[in-house]
Motif scaffolding. Structure first.
Motif, short mmCIF file in Angstrom:
data_model
loop_
_atom_site.label_atom_id
_atom_site.label_comp_id
_atom_site.label_asym_id
_atom_site.label_seq_id
_atom_site.Cartn_x
_atom_site.Cartn_y
_atom_site.Cartn_z
N MET A 243 -24.47 -12.53 3.65
CA MET A 243 -23.69 -12.61 2.42
C MET A 243 -23.02 -11.28 2.15
N ASP A 244 -21.70 -11.25 2.17
CA ASP A 244 -20.95 -10.05 1.77
C ASP A 244 -20.83 -10.10 0.25
N VAL A 245 -21.34 -9.06 -0.41
CA VAL A 245 -21.40 -9.07 -1.87
C VAL A 245 -20.47 -7.99 -2.42
N GLN A 260 -10.73 -11.37 8.67
CA GLN A 260 -10.50 -10.05 9.25
C GLN A 260 -10.65 -8.97 8.18
N TYR A 261 -11.68 -9.13 7.34
CA TYR A 261 -12.12 -8.18 6.31
C TYR A 261 -11.24 -8.19 5.06
N ASP A 262 -10.27 -9.09 4.96
CA ASP A 262 -9.49 -9.19 3.73
C ASP A 262 -10.10 -10.29 2.88
N VAL A 373 -32.71 -1.73 6.27
CA VAL A 373 -31.43 -1.33 5.70
C VAL A 373 -30.42 -1.25 6.83
N SER A 374 -29.17 -1.55 6.49
CA SER A 374 -28.13 -1.54 7.50
C SER A 374 -27.14 -0.43 7.15
N ILE A 375 -26.86 0.40 8.13
CA ILE A 375 -26.02 1.59 7.91
C ILE A 375 -24.70 1.41 8.66
N GLY A 376 -23.59 1.58 7.97
CA GLY A 376 -22.28 1.40 8.58
C GLY A 376 -21.59 2.72 8.83
N SER A 377 -20.77 3.13 7.88
CA SER A 377 -19.94 4.33 8.05
C SER A 377 -20.76 5.56 8.41
N GLU A 378 -21.89 5.74 7.74
CA GLU A 378 -22.70 6.94 7.97
C GLU A 378 -23.17 7.05 9.42
N VAL A 413 -28.00 -0.67 12.48
CA VAL A 413 -26.66 -0.08 12.36
C VAL A 413 -25.65 -1.22 12.47
N SER A 414 -24.76 -1.29 11.46
CA SER A 414 -23.74 -2.34 11.43
C SER A 414 -22.43 -1.71 11.88
N ILE A 415 -21.86 -2.22 12.96
CA ILE A 415 -20.62 -1.59 13.44
C ILE A 415 -19.44 -2.53 13.23
N ASP A 488 -11.46 -8.26 14.44
CA ASP A 488 -10.50 -9.22 15.00
C ASP A 488 -10.98 -10.66 14.83
N ARG A 489 -12.29 -10.89 14.93
CA ARG A 489 -12.81 -12.25 14.88
C ARG A 489 -13.30 -12.68 13.50
N ASP A 490 -13.61 -11.73 12.61
CA ASP A 490 -14.20 -12.06 11.31
C ASP A 490 -13.43 -13.17 10.61
N GLY A 517 -16.90 -14.62 13.61
CA GLY A 517 -16.09 -15.59 14.34
C GLY A 517 -16.74 -16.94 14.59
N ALA A 518 -18.02 -17.12 14.20
CA ALA A 518 -18.67 -18.40 14.48
C ALA A 518 -17.95 -19.53 13.75
N GLY A 519 -17.67 -20.62 14.49
CA GLY A 519 -16.99 -21.76 13.88
C GLY A 519 -17.72 -23.06 14.14
N ALA A 536 -27.93 -14.10 16.22
CA ALA A 536 -26.51 -14.28 15.91
C ALA A 536 -26.38 -14.58 14.42
N LEU A 537 -25.31 -14.06 13.84
CA LEU A 537 -25.12 -14.11 12.40
C LEU A 537 -23.80 -14.81 12.07
N ALA A 538 -23.81 -15.56 10.98
CA ALA A 538 -22.56 -16.16 10.51
C ALA A 538 -22.54 -16.14 8.99
N ALA A 539 -21.35 -16.26 8.46
CA ALA A 539 -21.19 -16.24 7.01
C ALA A 539 -20.37 -17.46 6.56
O1 1PR Z 1 -20.19 1.65 5.46
O2 1PR Z 1 -22.66 1.78 5.26
O3 1PR Z 1 -21.28 1.41 3.24
O4 1PR Z 1 -21.57 -0.36 4.95
C1 1PR Z 1 -20.58 -1.26 4.54
C2 1PR Z 1 -20.94 -2.60 5.13
O5 1PR Z 1 -20.05 -3.57 4.57
C3 1PR Z 1 -20.79 -2.67 6.63
O6 1PR Z 1 -21.86 -3.39 7.17
C4 1PR Z 1 -19.47 -3.45 6.85
O7 1PR Z 1 -19.57 -4.27 7.99
C5 1PR Z 1 -19.42 -4.31 5.60
N1 1PR Z 1 -18.03 -4.59 5.15
C6 1PR Z 1 -17.20 -3.68 4.59
N2 1PR Z 1 -16.04 -4.30 4.24
C7 1PR Z 1 -16.15 -5.58 4.59
C8 1PR Z 1 -15.14 -6.63 4.37
O8 1PR Z 1 -15.32 -7.78 4.77
N3 1PR Z 1 -14.04 -6.28 3.74
N4 1PR Z 1 -17.84 -6.91 5.64
C9 1PR Z 1 -17.39 -5.76 5.17
C10 1PR Z 1 -18.23 -7.04 6.88
C11 1PR Z 1 -18.60 -8.74 8.30
C12 1PR Z 1 -19.78 -9.58 8.31
C13 1PR Z 1 -19.41 -11.02 8.23
C14 1PR Z 1 -19.26 -11.48 9.65
C15 1PR Z 1 -19.39 -12.96 9.83
N5 1PR Z 1 -18.37 -8.36 6.97
O9 1PR Z 1 -20.62 -9.24 7.29
O10 1PR Z 1 -20.43 -11.58 7.54
O11 1PR Z 1 -18.00 -11.06 10.16
O12 1PR Z 1 -18.37 -13.62 9.21
P1 1PR Z 1 -17.88 -15.05 9.72
O13 1PR Z 1 -19.09 -15.76 10.23
O14 1PR Z 1 -17.35 -15.70 8.48
O15 1PR Z 1 -16.85 -14.80 10.76
P2 1PR Z 1 -21.38 1.20 4.72
#
Ligand code: 1PR
Length: 567
Positions: A243-245, A260-262, A373-378, A413-415, A488-490, A517-519, A536-539
């Motif tokens: 869940m992206d919150v 694609q993160y939008d 905990v999941s760490i991204g940018s850091e 680590v979340s990349i 690219d796949r999100d 990208g899971a469909g 594997a993870l999907a949203a």
């Molecule tokens: O940098 O440590 O503060 O962490 C920020 C976190 O937020 C990172 O894990 C980064 O991936 C996530 N994030 C930041 N912006 C977005 C956005 O969507 N604008 N979401 C974002 C990342 C990707 C997945 C998503 C999968 C599956 N979201 O979380 O759930 O792509 O989606 P799908 O199955 O619908 O394709 P920091």
């Protein structure tokens, strides 16, 4: 029947408390040495590192009282480190001795043919089950329980016969058979986490707590049955709902989902020229539901793990993130499988100037009920610093400090990689990481090759680091798992980027989670088969009810992959 819980100050003990409350049991916390005298049953939920656990007990004056409590014959239930501490020592902690109740030494899993930490749901097998001579304690042979550890007590009745007399259930990881639970006299302990093992785990805790204390305090020794390794182990592939919150425009925390993160709805409007030119405008933040309600739904539907990512955390201070802590606390009361929290795990300064380290921020989430905990940018910045310093960490990064205290299994680590297209005959830097062949990119890039570049701040800024460099770097710094997203796949639903996932899987020994990208259920089968990832993870497909978690698991089983079905 005063039941006490022992907390040595590190890791997620809240989950056990939530579990007992859900089951209707009352308990108190051991707050000082004298409390051991009042306890007639004791649970020690150890999370994290052996050394931290023993140091934490010693510094609070609790190690000797714990030893005396166990020697007194009153019922004891240890979980994870609470089991390992019963042994003489662990190679994880050099010369630090354990309690020495069980004559044996805890040692690390071999990573020669498998990922370490051992993380996920593994099938457990009761020893002496046929004879019925020993109590099952609510453990069901074949049921899956949640493990997360790099160190284990191997089960070897020939070479360590005395230790084997304590073994109660075993599990197999790769070709190693190890102790999943011990039971003898007043001691019961599990290497797995019953409080994170869904219905099977709750049933086990409940069974132990409903036994009369006299029964709990008196179990026979085992008869040392041999258990040679079988061709396949019992670890299942994990399915994670994410869940992206973020706050919507009204300030409410909602689960959103991007393409694609939008994450904003696409609207149609006119540009500012006044000439009526049509453009796409950014609408409201997509709202797919409330985080706690969705988390509860995914737990009920059989998700093996949940992730909550605070996706705009890079804009806020931890103080402003307090609503997210409340979300974690509430979710942890509803969800009895592992919970990962991401976003904003970094050093920050509160508005009043107080410095809050990444370790403190993570600690607040663990105490609220997060398991990882999941760490991204850091993580990107830490690897950049490490590379600039010649390949050694400075010991101060979020990954290093959190892994040291809570164990590497607690650090994901979340990349967020993005493809960089190059000509097919590209021979420049990172040429060995270039992917050729697939034709799934945008029209303008068809026929080209590409490499994967790391980004920070939710994909807003690209950095001079490839995904392979990042993966190797974070493993060296102490991360316990890597979550591989793909910008690219999100949200596209066209399937996981298996070339990307495979690159990362081959670059490291720690577990890898495929994301983005899971469909359809078939996409999960494809990514597990083609890359060998552990999870594997999907949203989007889960949020929109397009695919059910049960459908994914059925597809895995049909394809001969193992999945957890015993909820
Ligand atoms: O940098 O440590 O503060 O962490 C920020 C976190 O937020 C990172 O894990 C980064 O991936 C996530 N994030 C930041 N912006 C977005 C956005 O969507 N604008 N979401 C974002 C990342 C990707 C997945 C998503 C999968 C599956 N979201 O979380 O759930 O792509 O989606 P799908 O199955 O619908 O394709 P920091």
């Amino acid at each position: 029947m005063p039941l006490y819980l022992l907390d040595y100050g590190a890791g997620n003990v809240q989950s056990l408390a939530n579990t007992l409350t859900r089951l209707g049991h009352t308990f108190q916390w051991i707050s000082g040495p004298d409390d051991f005298d009042k306890a007639t049953s004791l649970i020690f939920p150890g999370v994290g590192a052996f050394q931290t656990a023993v140091d934490g007990l010693v510094s609070r004056g609790l190690l000797e009282p714990l030893r005396q409590y166990i020697a007194s014959g009153r019922p004891y239930f240890g979980i994870c480190i609470g089991m390992q501490v019963l042994y003489q020592s662990s190679t994880e902690a050099g010369d630090t001795p354990g309690l020495g109740v069980i004559p044996g030494i805890i040692d690390t899993f071999s990573s020669a043919e498998k990922s370490v930490p051992h993380m996920g749901w593994n099938a457990v097998e009761l020893l002496d089950a046929e004879q019925g001579a020993r109590p099952s304690e609510g453990i069901r042979t074949g049921a899956h329980y949640y493990f997360v550890h790099s160190f284990r007590a191997s089960y070897d009745p020939d070479r360590a016969p005395e230790a084997a007399r304590w073994a109660h259930a075993v599990a197999q990881y790769g070709q190693e058979v190890f102790v999943a639970s011990v039971r003898r006299a007043n001691v019961f302990a599990t290497q797995f986490h019953p409080e994170k093992s869904g219905a099977a785990g709750l049933a086990l805790l409940d069974a132990w707590l409903r036994e009369p204390e006299a029964v709990r305090a008196d179990a026979p020794a085992a008869s040392r049955v041999p258990r040679p390794p079988r061709p396949a182990d019992g670890l299942t592939k994990r399915i994670i709902a994410c869940m992206d919150v973020r706050a919507n425009d009204q300030g409410d925390l909602v689960v959103t989902k991007g393409d694609q993160y939008d994450v904003r709805e696409k609207g149609a409007g006119e540009d500012a020229s006044g000439e009526g030119r049509a453009v796409r405008t950014a609408g409201a933040v997509r709202n797919l539901g409330k985080p706690v309600a969705l988390a509860a739904r995914y737990f009920a539907e059989g998700a093996d793990e949940l992730a909550l990512l605070n996706i705009t955390s890079f804009r806020h201070s931890p103080l402003r993130d307090q609503p997210m802590l409340a979300v974690v606390r509430a979710a942890a009361e509803e969800v009895f499988v592992p919970l990962t929290i991401g976003g904003g795990i970094k050093d920050t300064v509160d508005p009043d100037g107080t410095l809050r380290s990444a370790l403190e921020v993570a600690g607040a989430y663990f105490r609220a009920g997060a398991d990882k905990v999941s760490i991204g940018s850091e993580a990107v910045y830490a690897v950049e610093r490490m590379r600039a310093a010649g390949g050694v960490g400075d010991g101060r990064s979020a990954i290093e400090t959190i892994a040291r205290t809570y164990g590497r299994q607690a650090v994901v680590v979340s990349i967020d990689p993005k493809r960089v297209y190059v000509d097919v005959d590209y021979a420049g830097p990172r040429a060995e990481e270039v992917v050729r062949g697939a034709e799934d990119g945008p029209e303008a890039e068809r026929g080209k090759a590409w490499w994967y570049q790391c980004t920070v701040s939710g994909g807003r800024e690209a950095r001079d680091l490839s995904v392979v460099e990042l993966a190797r770097g974070v493993e060296a710094l102490g991360a316990g798992e890597i979550l591989v997203n793909s910008i690219d796949r999100d949200g596209t639903g066209i399937g996981f980027d298996t070339a990307l996932v495979s690159l990362v899987r081959k670059a490291v020994r720690i577990p890898v989670v495929a994301s983005s990208g899971a469909g359809s259920p078939a996409h999960f089968v494809e990514v597990f088969r083609d890359t060998g990832v552990e999870a594997a993870l999907a949203a989007g497909i889960f949020h929109r009810n397009e695919v059910r978690i049960a459908d994914v698991k059925a597809a895995l089983e049909d394809a001969g992959l193992s999945a957890r079905r015993d909820m």
